[in-house]
Each structure stands twice: as structure tokens, then as C-alpha cells.
Scaffold this motif. Sequence first.
Motif, PDB file in Angstrom:
ATOM      1  N   GLY A  11       0.797  -1.212   0.000  1.00 49.80           N
ATOM      2  CA  GLY A  11       0.000   0.000   0.000  1.00 49.80           C
ATOM      3  C   GLY A  11       0.831   1.264   0.000  1.00 49.80           C
ATOM      4  O   GLY A  11       0.304   2.367  -0.061  1.00 49.80           O
ATOM      5  N   TYR A  12       2.145   1.133   0.056  1.00 52.37           N
ATOM      6  CA  TYR A  12       3.033   2.294   0.045  1.00 52.37           C
ATOM      7  C   TYR A  12       3.083   2.857  -1.377  1.00 52.37           C
ATOM      8  O   TYR A  12       3.061   2.101  -2.354  1.00 52.37           O
ATOM      9  N   PHE A  13       3.130   4.190  -1.505  1.00 53.62           N
ATOM     10  CA  PHE A  13       3.150   4.803  -2.832  1.00 53.62           C
ATOM     11  C   PHE A  13       3.966   6.087  -2.821  1.00 53.62           C
ATOM     12  O   PHE A  13       4.211   6.685  -1.781  1.00 53.62           O
ATOM     13  N   TYR A  14       4.417   6.478  -3.993  1.00 54.11           N
ATOM     14  CA  TYR A  14       5.071   7.753  -4.247  1.00 54.11           C
ATOM     15  C   TYR A  14       4.171   8.547  -5.176  1.00 54.11           C
ATOM     16  O   TYR A  14       3.413   7.968  -5.961  1.00 54.11           O
ATOM     17  N   VAL A  15       4.276   9.887  -5.139  1.00 52.23           N
ATOM     18  CA  VAL A  15       3.548  10.751  -6.057  1.00 52.23           C
ATOM     19  C   VAL A  15       4.569  11.433  -6.960  1.00 52.23           C
ATOM     20  O   VAL A  15       5.589  11.927  -6.493  1.00 52.23           O
ATOM     21  N   LYS A  16       4.291  11.434  -8.264  1.00 52.59           N
ATOM     22  CA  LYS A  16       5.224  11.996  -9.244  1.00 52.59           C
ATOM     23  C   LYS A  16       4.438  12.773 -10.289  1.00 52.59           C
ATOM     24  O   LYS A  16       3.294  12.459 -10.565  1.00 52.59           O
ATOM     25  N   ARG A  17       5.078  13.822 -10.837  1.00 52.50           N
ATOM     26  CA  ARG A  17       4.473  14.566 -11.937  1.00 52.50           C
ATOM     27  C   ARG A  17       4.914  13.971 -13.259  1.00 52.50           C
ATOM     28  O   ARG A  17       6.051  13.540 -13.406  1.00 52.50           O
ATOM     29  N   ARG A  18       3.994  13.969 -14.229  1.00 51.64           N
ATOM     30  CA  ARG A  18       4.304  13.425 -15.543  1.00 51.64           C
ATOM     31  C   ARG A  18       3.690  14.320 -16.609  1.00 51.64           C
ATOM     32  O   ARG A  18       2.553  14.762 -16.469  1.00 51.64           O
ATOM     33  N   ASN A  19       4.451  14.596 -17.663  1.00 53.50           N
ATOM     34  CA  ASN A  19       3.948  15.358 -18.791  1.00 53.50           C
ATOM     35  C   ASN A  19       3.424  14.361 -19.833  1.00 53.50           C
ATOM     36  O   ASN A  19       4.199  13.663 -20.471  1.00 53.50           O
ATOM     37  N   PRO A  20       2.098  14.268 -20.022  1.00 49.19           N
ATOM     38  CA  PRO A  20       1.553  13.257 -20.933  1.00 49.19           C
ATOM     39  C   PRO A  20       1.887  13.517 -22.398  1.00 49.19           C
ATOM     40  O   PRO A  20       1.810  12.609 -23.214  1.00 49.19           O
ATOM     41  N   ALA A  21       2.267  14.738 -22.748  1.00 56.98           N
ATOM     42  CA  ALA A  21       2.646  15.019 -24.132  1.00 56.98           C
ATOM     43  C   ALA A  21       4.004  14.407 -24.462  1.00 56.98           C
ATOM     44  O   ALA A  21       4.254  14.029 -25.608  1.00 56.98           O
ATOM     45  N   ARG A  22       4.879  14.302 -23.493  1.00 56.68           N
ATOM     46  CA  ARG A  22       6.230  13.761 -23.731  1.00 56.68           C
ATOM     47  C   ARG A  22       6.331  12.275 -23.446  1.00 56.68           C
ATOM     48  O   ARG A  22       7.025  11.546 -24.147  1.00 56.68           O
ATOM     49  N   ILE A  23       5.674  11.808 -22.401  1.00 57.86           N
ATOM     50  CA  ILE A  23       5.780  10.401 -21.990  1.00 57.86           C
ATOM     51  C   ILE A  23       4.409   9.753 -22.155  1.00 57.86           C
ATOM     52  O   ILE A  23       3.461  10.115 -21.470  1.00 57.86           O
ATOM     53  N   THR A  24       4.299   8.809 -23.078  1.00 61.68           N
ATOM     54  CA  THR A  24       2.999   8.193 -23.352  1.00 61.68           C
ATOM     55  C   THR A  24       2.862   6.801 -22.748  1.00 61.68           C
ATOM     56  O   THR A  24       1.752   6.293 -22.648  1.00 61.68           O
ATOM     57  N   THR A  25       3.966   6.179 -22.351  1.00 60.62           N
ATOM     58  CA  THR A  25       3.897   4.833 -21.776  1.00 60.62           C
ATOM     59  C   THR A  25       3.687   4.913 -20.269  1.00 60.62           C
ATOM     60  O   THR A  25       3.932   5.939 -19.643  1.00 60.62           O
ATOM     61  N   LYS A  26       3.244   3.818 -19.691  1.00 62.11           N
ATOM     62  CA  LYS A  26       3.083   3.764 -18.233  1.00 62.11           C
ATOM     63  C   LYS A  26       4.446   3.689 -17.580  1.00 62.11           C
ATOM     64  O   LYS A  26       5.336   2.973 -18.034  1.00 62.11           O
ATOM     65  N   LEU A  27       4.614   4.437 -16.491  1.00 67.75           N
ATOM     66  CA  LEU A  27       5.902   4.489 -15.818  1.00 67.75           C
ATOM     67  C   LEU A  27       6.058   3.328 -14.850  1.00 67.75           C
ATOM     68  O   LEU A  27       5.097   2.903 -14.204  1.00 67.75           O
ATOM     69  N   GLU A  28       7.276   2.813 -14.775  1.00 70.44           N
ATOM     70  CA  GLU A  28       7.645   1.795 -13.796  1.00 70.44           C
ATOM     71  C   GLU A  28       9.016   2.162 -13.256  1.00 70.44           C
ATOM     72  O   GLU A  28       9.933   2.464 -14.023  1.00 70.44           O
ATOM     73  N   PHE A  29       9.146   2.170 -11.949  1.00 68.98           N
ATOM     74  CA  PHE A  29      10.414   2.482 -11.304  1.00 68.98           C
ATOM     75  C   PHE A  29      10.713   1.427 -10.260  1.00 68.98           C
ATOM     76  O   PHE A  29       9.803   0.837  -9.682  1.00 68.98           O
ATOM     77  N   ARG A  30      11.988   1.215 -10.013  1.00 68.25           N
ATOM     78  CA  ARG A  30      12.422   0.358  -8.913  1.00 68.25           C
ATOM     79  C   ARG A  30      12.858   1.289  -7.797  1.00 68.25           C
ATOM     80  O   ARG A  30      13.881   1.956  -7.899  1.00 68.25           O
ATOM     81  N   LYS A  31      12.045   1.367  -6.751  1.00 61.24           N
ATOM     82  CA  LYS A  31      12.285   2.307  -5.668  1.00 61.24           C
ATOM     83  C   LYS A  31      12.206   1.585  -4.327  1.00 61.24           C
ATOM     84  O   LYS A  31      11.780   0.441  -4.243  1.00 61.24           O
ATOM     85  N   TYR A  32      12.573   2.311  -3.283  1.00 55.56           N
ATOM     86  CA  TYR A  32      12.637   1.745  -1.944  1.00 55.56           C
ATOM     87  C   TYR A  32      11.257   1.728  -1.288  1.00 55.56           C
ATOM     88  O   TYR A  32      10.550   2.736  -1.294  1.00 55.56           O
TER      89      TYR A  32
END
Length: 55
Positions: free
Chosen positions: A18-39
Motif C-alpha cells: 500500500g506504500y506509494f510515491y507521487v510523481k508529476r508526468r507530462n503526458p505530451a512527452r511520456i505516453t507509456t506507463k511508468l515503472e520504477f524500482r524504488k525503496y
Amino acid sequence: MGNQKKNFIKLVSAAGTGYFYVKRRNPARITTKLEFRKYDPRVNCHVLFTEAKMK
């Protein structure tokens, strides 16, 4: 620069804690779903975080 539309997205832990991060994304530049490996402090290791919509 001030006219760019940016959306807030939620990066949810794949460990199911249930832990989450909040991030801003520009939909005009990045069209794919984001995936990150984070702590994830609830499982005390790095896990995959996938994009989900903010409610």
C-alpha cells in the motif's frame, strides 16, 4: 514553459504494502506507463513501483 500540462500520478508498490510515491508526468512527452524500482520502507528493500491514477 508555463503552459505545459502536467498530471500527478501515483506509483504503487508491487509488494502489495500500500506504500506509494507521487510523481508529476507530462503526458505530451511520456505516453507509456511508468515503472520504477524504488525503496519500500514497509518491506525494507527495493521493489517495482507501477503507475496508477490519482483519485
